[in-house]
Each structure stands twice: as structure tokens, then as C-alpha cells.
Design a protein around this motif. Sequence first.
Motif, PDB file in Angstrom:
ATOM      1  N   VAL A   1       0.755  -1.095  -0.069  1.00 17.48           N
ATOM      2  CA  VAL A   1      -0.126   0.081  -0.109  1.00 17.48           C
ATOM      3  C   VAL A   1       0.896   1.417   0.064  1.00 17.48           C
ATOM      4  CG1 VAL A   1      -1.817   1.458   1.289  1.00 17.48           C
ATOM      5  CG2 VAL A   1      -1.781  -1.179   1.262  1.00 17.48           C
ATOM      6  N   THR A   2       0.447   2.443  -0.887  1.00 13.55           N
ATOM      7  CA  THR A   2       1.387   3.370  -0.807  1.00 13.55           C
ATOM      8  C   THR A   2       1.028   4.268   0.196  1.00 13.55           C
ATOM      9  OG1 THR A   2       1.503   3.331  -3.166  1.00 13.55           O
ATOM     10  CG2 THR A   2       1.654   5.381  -2.176  1.00 13.55           C
ATOM     11  N   LEU A   3       1.642   4.774   1.118  1.00 13.96           N
ATOM     12  CA  LEU A   3       1.222   5.458   2.188  1.00 13.96           C
ATOM     13  C   LEU A   3       0.188   6.839   2.055  1.00 13.96           C
ATOM     14  CD1 LEU A   3       4.489   5.357   4.347  1.00 13.96           C
ATOM     15  CD2 LEU A   3       2.201   4.794   5.141  1.00 13.96           C
ATOM     16  N   ASP A   4      -0.530   7.243   2.491  1.00 12.91           N
ATOM     17  CA  ASP A   4      -1.571   8.299   2.064  1.00 12.91           C
ATOM     18  C   ASP A   4      -2.226   8.913   3.704  1.00 12.91           C
ATOM     19  OD1 ASP A   4      -3.304  10.230   1.502  1.00 12.91           O
ATOM     20  OD2 ASP A   4      -4.540   8.762   0.050  1.00 12.91           O
ATOM     21  N   GLU A   5      -1.616   9.861   4.084  1.00 11.87           N
ATOM     22  CA  GLU A   5      -2.190  10.361   5.305  1.00 11.87           C
ATOM     23  C   GLU A   5      -3.656  10.901   5.333  1.00 11.87           C
ATOM     24  OE1 GLU A   5      -0.203  14.190   6.333  1.00 11.87           O
ATOM     25  OE2 GLU A   5       0.261  14.867   4.183  1.00 11.87           O
ATOM     26  N   THR A   6      -4.060  10.946   4.298  1.00 15.81           N
ATOM     27  CA  THR A   6      -5.624  11.230   3.947  1.00 15.81           C
ATOM     28  C   THR A   6      -6.459  10.219   4.040  1.00 15.81           C
ATOM     29  OG1 THR A   6      -5.679  11.402   1.546  1.00 15.81           O
ATOM     30  CG2 THR A   6      -4.799  13.353   2.819  1.00 15.81           C
ATOM     31  N   ALA A   7      -5.986   9.062   4.032  1.00 14.42           N
ATOM     32  CA  ALA A   7      -6.688   7.920   4.140  1.00 14.42           C
ATOM     33  C   ALA A   7      -6.720   6.954   5.397  1.00 14.42           C
ATOM     34  CB  ALA A   7      -6.600   6.956   2.958  1.00 14.42           C
ATOM     35  N   VAL A   8      -7.767   6.098   5.794  1.00 18.48           N
ATOM     36  CA  VAL A   8      -7.616   5.082   6.907  1.00 18.48           C
ATOM     37  C   VAL A   8      -7.305   3.874   6.253  1.00 18.48           C
ATOM     38  CG1 VAL A   8      -8.664   4.187   8.722  1.00 18.48           C
ATOM     39  CG2 VAL A   8      -9.165   6.567   8.290  1.00 18.48           C
ATOM     40  N   VAL A   9      -6.391   3.124   6.623  1.00 16.29           N
ATOM     41  CA  VAL A   9      -5.901   1.880   6.144  1.00 16.29           C
ATOM     42  C   VAL A   9      -6.701   0.866   7.134  1.00 16.29           C
ATOM     43  CG1 VAL A   9      -4.301   0.193   5.373  1.00 16.29           C
ATOM     44  CG2 VAL A   9      -4.130   2.560   4.857  1.00 16.29           C
TER      45      VAL A   9
ATOM     46  N   LEU B   1       1.857  -6.385   5.733  1.00 16.32           N
ATOM     47  CA  LEU B   1       1.454  -5.258   5.139  1.00 16.32           C
ATOM     48  C   LEU B   1       2.749  -4.302   4.788  1.00 16.32           C
ATOM     49  CD1 LEU B   1      -0.649  -3.094   3.856  1.00 16.32           C
ATOM     50  CD2 LEU B   1      -0.888  -2.170   6.357  1.00 16.32           C
ATOM     51  N   ASN B   2       3.198  -4.078   3.494  1.00 16.42           N
ATOM     52  CA  ASN B   2       4.398  -3.388   3.238  1.00 16.42           C
ATOM     53  C   ASN B   2       3.861  -2.047   2.688  1.00 16.42           C
ATOM     54  OD1 ASN B   2       6.437  -5.673   3.592  1.00 16.42           O
ATOM     55  ND2 ASN B   2       4.821  -6.516   2.067  1.00 16.42           N
ATOM     56  N   LEU B   3       4.434  -0.978   3.399  1.00 14.55           N
ATOM     57  CA  LEU B   3       4.021   0.400   2.897  1.00 14.55           C
ATOM     58  C   LEU B   3       4.932   1.313   2.116  1.00 14.55           C
ATOM     59  CD1 LEU B   3       2.855   1.311   6.621  1.00 14.55           C
ATOM     60  CD2 LEU B   3       1.216   0.689   4.486  1.00 14.55           C
ATOM     61  N   ASP B   4       4.584   1.706   1.056  1.00  9.08           N
ATOM     62  CA  ASP B   4       5.607   2.504   0.198  1.00  9.08           C
ATOM     63  C   ASP B   4       5.622   3.743   0.513  1.00  9.08           C
ATOM     64  OD1 ASP B   4       6.282  -0.277  -0.969  1.00  9.08           O
ATOM     65  OD2 ASP B   4       4.591  -0.080  -2.376  1.00  9.08           O
ATOM     66  N   ASP B   5       6.651   4.583   0.281  1.00 10.50           N
ATOM     67  CA  ASP B   5       6.650   5.897   0.283  1.00 10.50           C
ATOM     68  C   ASP B   5       6.116   6.674  -0.861  1.00 10.50           C
ATOM     69  OD1 ASP B   5       7.705   8.440   0.446  1.00 10.50           O
ATOM     70  OD2 ASP B   5       9.671   8.081   1.007  1.00 10.50           O
ATOM     71  N   PRO B   6       5.070   7.631  -0.644  1.00  6.63           N
ATOM     72  CA  PRO B   6       4.670   8.145  -1.954  1.00  6.63           C
ATOM     73  C   PRO B   6       5.643   8.824  -2.873  1.00  6.63           C
ATOM     74  CG  PRO B   6       4.120   9.066  -0.148  1.00  6.63           C
ATOM     75  CD  PRO B   6       4.648   7.858   0.371  1.00  6.63           C
ATOM     76  N   ALA B   7       6.407   9.508  -2.337  1.00  5.12           N
ATOM     77  CA  ALA B   7       7.642  10.131  -2.989  1.00  5.12           C
ATOM     78  C   ALA B   7       8.442   9.422  -3.810  1.00  5.12           C
ATOM     79  CB  ALA B   7       8.686  10.935  -1.927  1.00  5.12           C
ATOM     80  N   THR B   8       8.401   8.324  -3.552  1.00  4.53           N
ATOM     81  CA  THR B   8       9.428   7.319  -4.637  1.00  4.53           C
ATOM     82  C   THR B   8       8.486   6.538  -5.381  1.00  4.53           C
ATOM     83  OG1 THR B   8       9.732   5.816  -2.909  1.00  4.53           O
ATOM     84  CG2 THR B   8      11.276   7.190  -3.087  1.00  4.53           C
ATOM     85  N   SER B   9       7.315   6.229  -5.314  1.00  2.00           N
ATOM     86  CA  SER B   9       6.609   5.302  -6.046  1.00  2.00           C
ATOM     87  C   SER B   9       6.203   5.991  -7.334  1.00  2.00           C
ATOM     88  CB  SER B   9       5.072   5.224  -5.373  1.00  2.00           C
ATOM     89  OG  SER B   9       5.122   4.810  -3.998  1.00  2.00           O
ATOM     90  N   GLU B  10       6.078   4.925  -8.055  1.00  2.00           N
ATOM     91  CA  GLU B  10       5.901   5.103  -9.683  1.00  2.00           C
ATOM     92  C   GLU B  10       4.729   5.719  -9.735  1.00  2.00           C
ATOM     93  OE1 GLU B  10       6.893   1.718 -11.876  1.00  2.00           O
ATOM     94  OE2 GLU B  10       8.877   1.576 -11.240  1.00  2.00           O
ATOM     95  N   PRO B  11       4.673   6.825 -10.868  1.00  2.00           N
ATOM     96  CA  PRO B  11       3.305   7.222 -11.237  1.00  2.00           C
ATOM     97  C   PRO B  11       2.376   6.090 -11.624  1.00  2.00           C
ATOM     98  CG  PRO B  11       4.736   8.069 -12.671  1.00  2.00           C
ATOM     99  CD  PRO B  11       5.370   7.502 -11.578  1.00  2.00           C
ATOM    100  N   VAL B  12       1.208   5.914 -11.330  1.00  2.00           N
ATOM    101  CA  VAL B  12       0.020   4.815 -12.013  1.00  2.00           C
ATOM    102  C   VAL B  12      -0.706   5.304 -13.014  1.00  2.00           C
ATOM    103  CG1 VAL B  12      -1.705   3.386 -11.319  1.00  2.00           C
ATOM    104  CG2 VAL B  12       0.131   3.648  -9.545  1.00  2.00           C
ATOM    105  N   LEU B  13      -0.368   4.972 -14.000  1.00  2.00           N
ATOM    106  CA  LEU B  13      -1.280   5.408 -15.349  1.00  2.00           C
ATOM    107  C   LEU B  13      -2.298   4.701 -15.557  1.00  2.00           C
ATOM    108  CD1 LEU B  13       1.597   5.315 -17.964  1.00  2.00           C
ATOM    109  CD2 LEU B  13       0.635   7.344 -16.790  1.00  2.00           C
TER     110      LEU B  13
END
Length: 300
Positions: free
Chosen positions: A26-34, A117-129
Motif C-alpha cells: 500500500v502506498t502511504l496516504d495521510e488522508t486515508a484510513v487503512v 502489510l508493506n507500505l511504500d513511500d509516495p515520494a518514490t512510488s512510480e506514477p500509476v497510469l
Amino acid sequence: MKSIISTLLLSAAIAFAESPEAIQHVTLDETAVVTVPVATNRVTTISFPSSIAAIDAAGVTADGKTSGQFQLAHTKGSTFLSVRALARKAATNLNIRWNKRTYVFELVESDTPVLSLNLDDPATSEPVLPAPSVSPTQLLALLDKAKAFPLLKKQHADAVAHAEVRTFGSSPQITDFNDYEIRINEVFRFNTEDTLVFHVTLKNKSEKEIRYLPESFSARIGNRLYYQSISDASGILPPKSASIVYFAITGTPDGGRNELSLKNEFSILVTRLSPPPPPVVVTNRVVVPVKPIRSPRNQL
């Protein structure tokens, strides 16, 4: 020709929600509850990209002796924490500080837990097309192209100009379910449609007829499960027999492009209807998360 049976990705997403994948990214998102399903007899590990700064929680104990709904283990300065439920129907939230931001996790007791649950840094995540829009008619055409691929490649090369194939020959990838197995013969990638077509053989090794859900094929690639967008399957395996099946996966379950490479290791799954599977002996094992291999763009 067996009838073509298709299914919507939405129904697959619902099935996924009912029985979550044990290992998730999961890509980390401070605006969402996981929401994280946690079991009483299993340990769930939540891993961050780097050290966790702080953890706030209610109804959580660190030693298992103090009353609480969940037990939590975490070493100061480490990048992960582990939790398990101590009571049925338990629920609480964890607020975790990481990289100067707070991320909220809802823990719920469940018989089908997420184990890692492996959390990914949004700053380094590849953009999703976004995945391309592929109609049922187009999907049927892709199955037909896969079945006739050698002939098309030889006589109508333009029809498969943006496609490639991986043939396993005498070394197929096999997913074994004791009394039956799924053997991958070929995998085709149609880049324009972001679709992989699997040519597989289902082999019934038992003396009983096996029935399965034709629209339930999926492919496990790395840590992710990709659900079929269409299949050509009968749903029946007679005793001591083999059956050829073609099915496709398009995009990802969340609507992005999968960009999957044919170099991946694939495990094929299908929902079995009858008879019940034989008992499985569970042994201790270590699961190492592996990310799927992406296909280099513009190289097909």
C-alpha cells in the motif's frame, strides 16, 4: 469450442475484499484510513520505508498480560511493528508518526488476516497510469490472437506487432493443488491493451470429477493478485483428464496499468467448487515479499 465466460473486474474486487491477500503493498496516504484485518492466532507485520517515530493506540498491550484488545510488538527505531488480536470482534486504531506525518490504521479482528502489510513511500512510488479501456469484444479478439499466434506471426505480423510471447516448453510453471494442478504453457503480452493472456493446462490427478468457477481465474505475481478480465473455460475437469484453458488479465484490480513483464514467476489460482479439497498440512515457513517485474516501456 467451449463457451467464452467473462467477468467484470468489479466482481473480482469484491471477492478480494471478502478474502484479502495475505501479503499486500500500500502506498502511504495521510488522508486515508487503512483497514488491517488481524487474527488471534496469526501475527500481522506492518512495515514502513524507514524508522517509525511514534505509535499511539487505544486498547493495545505490549506484553500480552495487561488487558487489551490487541498485542503489539515494536522496537524503538525499527521500521516495522507486529500485532495480533487478543479477542474476537476486537477493533481499534493505530496512529503512527512517520516522516513528520501521521498515518491512521484501523485494526479489526478477522479469520482472514493480512499477514504482511508493506507500505511504500509516495515520494518514490512510480506514477500509476490508468488502464486502457478494453471491451469484451476486444478481449475475445486477444484470446483468438493468442490461440493463433504462431500463424499470425508468420502470415500477418502486423496483427501482433505490439505483442510478445513466452513459451515454457518442457519446463512449464506449475501450481500444484495435490489432486489437480495448473500448468502454464504460454503467456502472451499485448502491450496496447495492457493485457496478459495465459494458455494453461488443468490436470485432474484424482479419480473424481472436479468442478471450478470458470470466471475465477487469477494470477499471483510477486506479492499481488491479478484477476481475470475474460476466460475460455468449461468449469469441469473429468477424472484423470487434462483441459486447455485460456484466460486474460487486464490492468490492475485498482484500475491502473500493470505493465507486467513476461519474465515474472506466475502462480495460477482458481476457485474450486467440488469436491472439497484434500486436507493441507501447514508447516512453518518464512515468506519473503517479492515485487512483480515490470515490462520496459516501448520495448515490445
